[in-house]
Design a protein around this motif. Structure first.
Motif, PDB file in Angstrom:
ATOM      1  N   PHE A 184       0.154  -7.862  -4.890  1.00 20.78           N
ATOM      2  CA  PHE A 184      -0.813  -6.919  -5.482  1.00 20.78           C
ATOM      3  C   PHE A 184      -1.943  -6.607  -4.507  1.00 20.78           C
ATOM      4  O   PHE A 184      -2.384  -5.465  -4.407  1.00 20.78           O
ATOM      5  CB  PHE A 184      -1.391  -7.487  -6.777  1.00 20.78           C
ATOM      6  N   MET A 204      -0.613  -4.282  -1.869  1.00 26.02           N
ATOM      7  CA  MET A 204      -0.115  -3.009  -2.411  1.00 26.02           C
ATOM      8  C   MET A 204      -1.242  -2.155  -2.988  1.00 26.02           C
ATOM      9  O   MET A 204      -1.099  -0.947  -3.108  1.00 26.02           O
ATOM     10  CB  MET A 204       0.927  -3.261  -3.512  1.00 26.02           C
ATOM     11  N   LEU A 205      -2.341  -2.814  -3.368  1.00 25.15           N
ATOM     12  CA  LEU A 205      -3.386  -2.063  -4.082  1.00 25.15           C
ATOM     13  C   LEU A 205      -4.720  -2.058  -3.331  1.00 25.15           C
ATOM     14  O   LEU A 205      -5.789  -2.248  -3.927  1.00 25.15           O
ATOM     15  CB  LEU A 205      -3.561  -2.622  -5.500  1.00 25.15           C
ATOM     16  N   HIS A 245       6.149  -4.458  -9.074  1.00 25.69           N
ATOM     17  CA  HIS A 245       6.271  -3.182  -8.369  1.00 25.69           C
ATOM     18  C   HIS A 245       6.050  -1.999  -9.310  1.00 25.69           C
ATOM     19  O   HIS A 245       5.371  -1.029  -8.965  1.00 25.69           O
ATOM     20  CB  HIS A 245       7.643  -3.087  -7.699  1.00 25.69           C
ATOM     21  N   CYS A 300       2.447  -1.524  -9.948  1.00 27.04           N
ATOM     22  CA  CYS A 300       1.790  -0.848  -8.811  1.00 27.04           C
ATOM     23  C   CYS A 300       2.061   0.649  -8.860  1.00 27.04           C
ATOM     24  O   CYS A 300       1.162   1.452  -8.624  1.00 27.04           O
ATOM     25  CB  CYS A 300       2.297  -1.415  -7.488  1.00 27.04           C
ATOM     26  N   GLU A 327      -0.055   2.265 -11.327  1.00 23.27           N
ATOM     27  CA  GLU A 327      -1.436   2.318 -10.835  1.00 23.27           C
ATOM     28  C   GLU A 327      -1.609   3.483  -9.845  1.00 23.27           C
ATOM     29  O   GLU A 327      -2.620   4.185  -9.886  1.00 23.27           O
ATOM     30  CB  GLU A 327      -1.801   0.979 -10.182  1.00 23.27           C
ATOM     31  N   TYR A 328      -0.612   3.691  -8.995  1.00 25.11           N
ATOM     32  CA  TYR A 328      -0.681   4.819  -8.048  1.00 25.11           C
ATOM     33  C   TYR A 328      -0.757   6.140  -8.807  1.00 25.11           C
ATOM     34  O   TYR A 328      -1.528   7.015  -8.461  1.00 25.11           O
ATOM     35  CB  TYR A 328       0.532   4.848  -7.126  1.00 25.11           C
ATOM     36  N   GLU A 352       3.772   4.010   0.052  1.00 22.73           N
ATOM     37  CA  GLU A 352       3.874   2.889  -0.900  1.00 22.73           C
ATOM     38  C   GLU A 352       5.242   2.195  -0.873  1.00 22.73           C
ATOM     39  O   GLU A 352       5.340   0.969  -0.881  1.00 22.73           O
ATOM     40  CB  GLU A 352       3.560   3.417  -2.301  1.00 22.73           C
ATOM     41  N   SER A 398       5.954  -1.690   0.241  1.00 22.38           N
ATOM     42  CA  SER A 398       6.563  -2.692  -0.644  1.00 22.38           C
ATOM     43  C   SER A 398       7.815  -3.280  -0.007  1.00 22.38           C
ATOM     44  O   SER A 398       8.064  -4.478  -0.116  1.00 22.38           O
ATOM     45  CB  SER A 398       6.878  -2.087  -2.010  1.00 22.38           C
TER      46      SER A 398
END
Lengths: 122, 181
Positions: free
Chosen positions: B27, B30-31, B71, B74, B77-78, B124, B128
């Motif tokens: 996380f 990725m964030l 995943h 995420c 969230e994107y 992204e 990942s």
């Protein structure tokens, strides 16, 4: 850094190195454990039961294995059979006591004046 | 998971102990390398497991399943951030520049810091794949299952991700050298 592409091992090393010190807050764990505690109050408590074992035992599943185990058990039982001494005594009649079988004891069978001692006319 | 469903607190502790750092790192990278966001997502993920443990299908590998859930979180969230970006329609252009520059004394450390700064600027899906492959050591097949993509796509994306990262670092290095000269 040249224009070469990063090697796999190099990237692995970099990721391992990068992950050091990146750790979640301890409070997250506490909050989650509390949430789990609240949730687990609703879970059903299951008693230990032999139902599953017996269901398996008397079902058709794994039949060859079960037959093999039972056969083995029987084979061992037959091989290990050792009779005790008492079991060797064969039943039979004791002829020293019973010489004449079905003999009628006539001493008590003198009805109707059969006893000549009492029936003395003289 | 069965023990967890039956209310075994120790099972939950063990599960958390086994995965919390790995998922937090996932996380975190990725964030946008934000501690608070990563903590929130980690908490949300484990809350999902607590609330709906039946979502896990016992036939699947648990590590693969939990990372696929992470995943998907995420990705959502994107999407949310994209919507917000459109609504606000203004973004600080120095946002990445501020976040990316990280100087350390050691040259090696500096390179690693640069690599991970550049990693955040990658696509992204490339990011990942790199994390799942080189940090989590998942096989290509497992990554394909986690990301729900064909193995061939994963293979090519992994190659391009490595290439892109290498190019970016090389460009940065050459820019530095130019500035020294």
């Amino acid at each position: 850094m040249n224009n070469q592409i990063f090697g796999e091992e190099e990237l692995k090393r970099m990721f391992t190195h990068d992950a050091r010190g990146i750790e979640p807050n301890a409070a997250v764990r506490e909050r989650l454990e509390y949430a789990y505690l609240l949730k687990s109050r609703n879970y059903k408590t299951t008693q230990n039961s032999f139902l599953g074992v017996f269901t398996w035992l008397f079902s058709w599943s794994h039949l060859p294995a079960k037959v093999a185990v039972v056969s083995l058990f029987l084979m061992i039982s037959v091989i290990n059979f050792q009779p005790k001494n008492q079991q060797l005594i064969m039943p039979g009649s004791d002829t020293t006591l019973n010489n004449v079988p079905l003999r009628i004891d006539t001493s008590g069978m003198f009805p109707l004046f059969a006893d000549s001692c009492l029936n003395v006319k003289s | 998971m069965t023990a967890l469903i039956n209310g075994d607190r120790l099972a939950f502790s063990e599960l958390y102990e086994r995965y919390n750092r790995r998922l937090f790192y996932f996380f975190y990278r990725m964030l946008g390398s934000d501690d608070d966001v990563a903590n929130d997502f980690l908490q949300d993920l484990f809350l999902k497991i607590i609330q709906k443990p039946e979502l896990y299908k016992p036939g699947h590998k648990f590590s693969g399943w939990i990372f696929s859930v992470a995943h998907n979180m995420c990705k959502n969230e994107y999407r949310r951030r994209e919507v917000r970006k459109h609504v606000q329609s203004e973004e600080n252009p120095d946002q990445y520049a501020q976040a990316t520059y990280y100087e350390t004394a050691d040259e090696k450390e500096n390179l690693i810091a640069e690599v991970f700064n550049e990693l955040e600027l990658l696509d992204e899906s490339q990011r990942s794949i790199l994390i799942l492959k080189y940090k989590e050591n998942f096989s290509l097949k497992e990554i394909a299952e986690i990301l729900d993509l064909p193995v061939g796509t994963i293979k090519s994306r992994l190659h391009y991700a490595r290439l892109e990262l290498s190019k970016r670092i090389a460009n940065k290095e050459s820019l530095k050298q130019d500035s020294y000269e």
